[in-house]
Design an enzyme around this catalytic site. Structure first.
Site, PDB file in Angstrom:
ATOM      1  N   ARG A 156       0.841  -1.201   0.000  1.00 27.05           N
ATOM      2  CA  ARG A 156       0.000   0.000   0.000  1.00 27.05           C
ATOM      3  C   ARG A 156       0.870   1.243   0.000  1.00 27.05           C
ATOM      4  O   ARG A 156       2.012   1.222   0.444  1.00 27.05           O
ATOM      5  CB  ARG A 156      -0.825   0.079   1.279  1.00 27.05           C
ATOM      6  CG  ARG A 156      -1.518  -1.173   1.647  1.00 27.05           C
ATOM      7  CD  ARG A 156      -2.198  -0.968   2.996  1.00 27.05           C
ATOM      8  NE  ARG A 156      -2.771  -2.222   3.460  1.00 27.05           N
ATOM      9  CZ  ARG A 156      -3.517  -2.334   4.536  1.00 27.05           C
ATOM     10  NH1 ARG A 156      -3.756  -1.256   5.284  1.00 27.05           N
ATOM     11  NH2 ARG A 156      -4.011  -3.484   4.886  1.00 27.05           N
ATOM     12  N   ASP A 213       0.075   5.382   1.327  1.00 25.71           N
ATOM     13  CA  ASP A 213      -0.947   6.201   1.985  1.00 25.71           C
ATOM     14  C   ASP A 213      -1.430   7.346   1.100  1.00 25.71           C
ATOM     15  O   ASP A 213      -0.818   7.650   0.077  1.00 25.71           O
ATOM     16  CB  ASP A 213      -0.365   6.789   3.281  1.00 25.71           C
ATOM     17  CG  ASP A 213      -0.454   5.805   4.439  1.00 25.71           C
ATOM     18  OD1 ASP A 213      -1.240   4.838   4.333  1.00 25.71           O
ATOM     19  OD2 ASP A 213       0.261   6.002   5.436  1.00 25.71           O
ATOM     20  N   ARG A 252       8.764   7.543   6.637  1.00 28.50           N
ATOM     21  CA  ARG A 252       8.353   8.867   7.103  1.00 28.50           C
ATOM     22  C   ARG A 252       8.834   9.138   8.532  1.00 28.50           C
ATOM     23  O   ARG A 252       9.215  10.263   8.858  1.00 28.50           O
ATOM     24  CB  ARG A 252       6.837   9.026   6.986  1.00 28.50           C
ATOM     25  CG  ARG A 252       6.380   9.103   5.523  1.00 28.50           C
ATOM     26  CD  ARG A 252       4.877   8.942   5.355  1.00 28.50           C
ATOM     27  NE  ARG A 252       4.145   9.935   6.121  1.00 28.50           N
ATOM     28  CZ  ARG A 252       2.817   9.934   6.245  1.00 28.50           C
ATOM     29  NH1 ARG A 252       2.089   8.987   5.644  1.00 28.50           N
ATOM     30  NH2 ARG A 252       2.215  10.854   6.951  1.00 28.50           N
TER      31      ARG A 252
END
Lengths: 247, 247
Positions: free
Chosen positions: B50, B52, B199
């Protein structure tokens, strides 16, 4: 009153161009609204020239009268942060009262980006004009120097232009290819540019690269002073006003 | 049935992430809708992982079963041009039926861009995370190698993650500065990454660069297996899934 000159950048995607107009969001309106709010009185700006809807600026120059001297970085920061995120105020300086960003501009540089990737880059869809056809870059490179020097550029000017003197001098006309070979970067530097001039020059060069205009045709197209002989007007999203120079 | 693997790029700005969900526009839904239209039957895809909302991909990998063999370039072109402009289909190839883009991924590379210009670039507002504070790049450079090797990265993983084994191996962790000195480009390559891991790594490195975390703290933060010791989760718009490798 004092006068400030500012260098600004903007993403033209969501603007109906630089200059104020009755309908649509413009860079000038956005800046004047913010400046007037900060100064608490009506502030008008001059710009070095218009840019069309979708056209970007890396170094547009504006100037404006201001009621009282302010620390430069404070004024820059206030203006930068209070304008919307698609406008940046890069630099600000105090100038003489006689300064005028349009009348006194001596040299302008434009860039034009062309995405030539097999698949159009999603990241360039608003920032580079996509060209999907075959290109012989050698043909473009050989044609480019024909723009150099002083010419009447009527053939490379929108027929909507109301300017009388269409003589302009081009000092630099070059093309670079990025590292990954999927984007062209054209640079044009001159004493001034007519309405749509860079976009028509690029539209003509791409047609030369694609073989549909002869690679030595530019001198004849210039000499004819006939817009219909040049290529199409390339899309606005590839165009950037990069720099404006003054004496 | 045959199976195809495709390399895609997308601008994550207007997506609620890669994976299908009940509400919001997703990359997976967009691709499945287009593939199903072309195949005239329901097509489901697998993705390498995935991403975001707001996160971009330069080289996401997907795979899907397809009713009958098709010329590769025709299929690529159809898929590329029939998906919306913020998705590009860069490459397509026939793979064995056993191929699975998530289970068989051996190595992933992420990039993270940080705009450190005095004025935030309008052109990077969706493509680079803005950092407005002081940065000592030497501190970041000295801290980066501490991520290399195999570690339990619990401290660098969102507490929302449901993965049990949080051991990952980082092969490369570097930072480059662009020519104009106003953008940082981080690259992280490893055998896999946890939820929000890149991140949080970048958020921690920026805090180290700013002096609010010690430059030699990463080994202790890793060893503690405590998310609260690492820095904040950097903004999604700076993150790019660059490449996924298979055996």
């Amino acid at each position: 009153m004092v006068r400030y000159k500012a260098i600004i950048a903007y993403d033209g995607t969501n603007f109906s161009g630089f200059q104020s107009q009755i309908n649509g969001r413009t860079v000038q309106d956005e800046l004047e609204k913010t400046l007037s709010k900060i100064a608490n009185q009506k502030i008008k700006i001059n710009g070095s020239g218009r840019t069309d809807a979708g056209v970007h600026a890396l170094g547009q120059v504006i100037d404006f009268a201001w009621p009282v001297k302010r620390p430069l970085e404070k004024l820059r920061f206030a203006l930068d942060t209070q304008t919307s995120a698609d406008i940046a105020v890069k630099q600000i300086e105090l100038v003489e009262d006689s300064f005028h960003s349009r009348y006194l501009a001596k040299e302008k540089t434009y860039e034009f980006r062309v995405d030539i990737g097999k698949a159009r880059s999603p990241f360039r869809r608003f920032y580079s004009s996509y060209y999907r056809y075959e290109l012989d870059l050698g043909r473009i490179r050989r044609a480019l120097p024909d723009f150099l020097g002083s010419h009447d550029f009527t053939s490379f000017c929108s027929i909507k232009s109301e300017v009388n003197n269409k003589k302009r001098t081009i000092y630099e006309a070059k093309m670079e290819v990025n590292d990954t070979g999927d984007e062209l970067l054209f640079t044009f530097r001159g004493d001034g540019f007519l309405y749509n001039m860079v976009r028509i020059m690029v539209g003509t060069l791409l047609k030369i690269g694609n073989g549909r205009i002869s690679e030595d045709a530019i001198p004849q197209i210039i000499a004819a002073c006939d817009r219909s002989l040049a290529g199409p007007t390339a899309h606005p999203e590839g165009l950037y006003l990069k720099e404006v120079k003054y004496e």
